[in-house]
Each structure stands twice: as C-alpha cells, then as structure tokens.
Design an enzyme around this catalytic site. Structure first.
Site, mmCIF file in Angstrom:
data_model
loop_
_atom_site.group_PDB
_atom_site.id
_atom_site.type_symbol
_atom_site.label_atom_id
_atom_site.label_comp_id
_atom_site.label_asym_id
_atom_site.label_seq_id
_atom_site.Cartn_x
_atom_site.Cartn_y
_atom_site.Cartn_z
ATOM 1 C CB SER A 82 -0.972 -0.060 1.183
ATOM 2 O OG SER A 82 -2.028 0.842 1.011
ATOM 3 C CG ASP A 145 -7.410 -2.925 -2.602
ATOM 4 O OD1 ASP A 145 -7.981 -2.126 -1.827
ATOM 5 O OD2 ASP A 145 -6.196 -3.170 -2.537
ATOM 6 C CG HIS A 172 -5.604 -2.826 1.062
ATOM 7 N ND1 HIS A 172 -5.355 -2.172 -0.125
ATOM 8 C CD2 HIS A 172 -4.836 -2.192 1.991
ATOM 9 C CE1 HIS A 172 -4.492 -1.182 0.081
ATOM 10 N NE2 HIS A 172 -4.154 -1.193 1.350
#
Length: 192
Positions: A82, A145, A172
């Site tokens: 991320s 996601d 995610h």
C-alpha cells in the site's frame, strides 16, 4: 544499472508496511509472519521495523529512513504494501535496488487528504527510472480491493512491466499469512 547488482544475489529483504500500522509492526497483517519465513533462508535476512511517521507515511521521512536506517541498496528486495508500495516505487526512482515487490500499489492520492499529504502523488511517476533501477519487479493486486480501484493497480503493472499476480478475492491483502509473496521472494533469491 551497475555490474555489481547483476553479479550477485540479493542479501536481504526489507518490508515497508502500509500507513496506519503504528505500534508493533511485527504483529500487523502478514508482515511479521513473512519476516520469520524469509529469515529461515540461509545467508539471507529480512528487516521489518516500525516506521517513523506511521500514519501519514510522508515521503520526506520514509525514503531517508529506507536509505539510512534500513540500508536499502542494490542487494535489497523492497517489499512494499500500500503506502509502502508507493514508497518503494519512489525510492527506486533514484536508487538502485535488486527488486521491488509491490502489494496493493496505486498511482494517485485517490482524493484522500492523508494520501495527498504523504507527498508520493505530487508529481508524475518516473516509470523508466524505476525499471532501470530494479532487476525485478513483482506486483500483487486484487480486483476486489476495497481501497484501490483496479485501474490504478493495472496502471502500475502496465507502466513497470511488472510480473503481475492478479487476484479477485484478496482485497487489500490484509491476511496474516502470504505464501505467494514468500514464494515469489524465494524465486528471486534462487532463480530457476
């Protein structure tokens, strides 16, 4: 890219987490589990440290920390999740690394003020620099996601020519184990 990286295998992996982890990063998601698995590989080590500025993940703080404290270099595989994926890409724009492994990578601040303040999305990506500074680029993304549109994840893959591991059911990537990532890193250490 210099010859030194081309002549040797990576010596370590560094896990750069997503923002918001705070506290003890070893107990967050798959990070600590992955570190333990990678540390079992002979003559290889994995670094996982609590990052400074964990909630905003500002580029001006994280990239110098990656360079000086984590000592990311031409013998390092940077595993970024991320915000950590954004940090890995920006780091590779200016520094030679063995590989980047991107998990849930994206290209814009998504209209989020905290993401905007991080600084990663304030200018165009230097895709060619990233590619020339990395021997290998692997990307994990999932179409479901909840935070990132698939179009941004695909944009990263297209621009970097990444070895894309595309999923439809991993969200995610917030599980506590990540076997596919460990296997991908092992493949970089001992090429087939």
């Amino acid at each position: 890219m210099s010859d030194t990286a081309g002549e040797s295998s990576p010596l370590k992996a560094v896990i750069v987490p997503g923002n918001g982890g705070g506290g003890n990063i070893e107990s967050c998601l798959w990070y600590g589990w992955t570190k333990k698995k990678l540390d079992k590989i002979p003559k290889f080590r994995c670094l996982l440290r609590n990052m400074p500025d964990p909630y905003r993940a500002r580029e001006t703080i994280w990239l110098p920390f990656m360079e000086t404290e984590l000592q990311c270099d031409a013998h390092t595989i940077i595993i970024g999740h991320s915000s950590g994926a954004a940090a890995a890409m920006r780091f590779a724009e200016k520094h030679e690394v063995y590989a980047i492994v991107l998990v849930s990578a994206y290209t814009t601040d998504l209209g989020d003020e905290n993401e905007k303040e991080s600084g990663y999305f304030s200018r165009p990506w230097q895709w060619d620099n990233i590619k020339s500074n990395c021997r290998n680029i692997i990307q994990f993304g999932s179409t479901d996601d909840p935070f990132l549109p698939w179009s941004e994840q695909q944009e990263v893959a297209d621009n970097l020519g990444a070895e894309l591991h595309k999923y439809t059911d991993q969200g995610h990537f917030q599980n506590t184990a990540f076997y596919e990532l460990v296997n991908a890193v092992k493949g970089l250490i001992t090429p087939k």
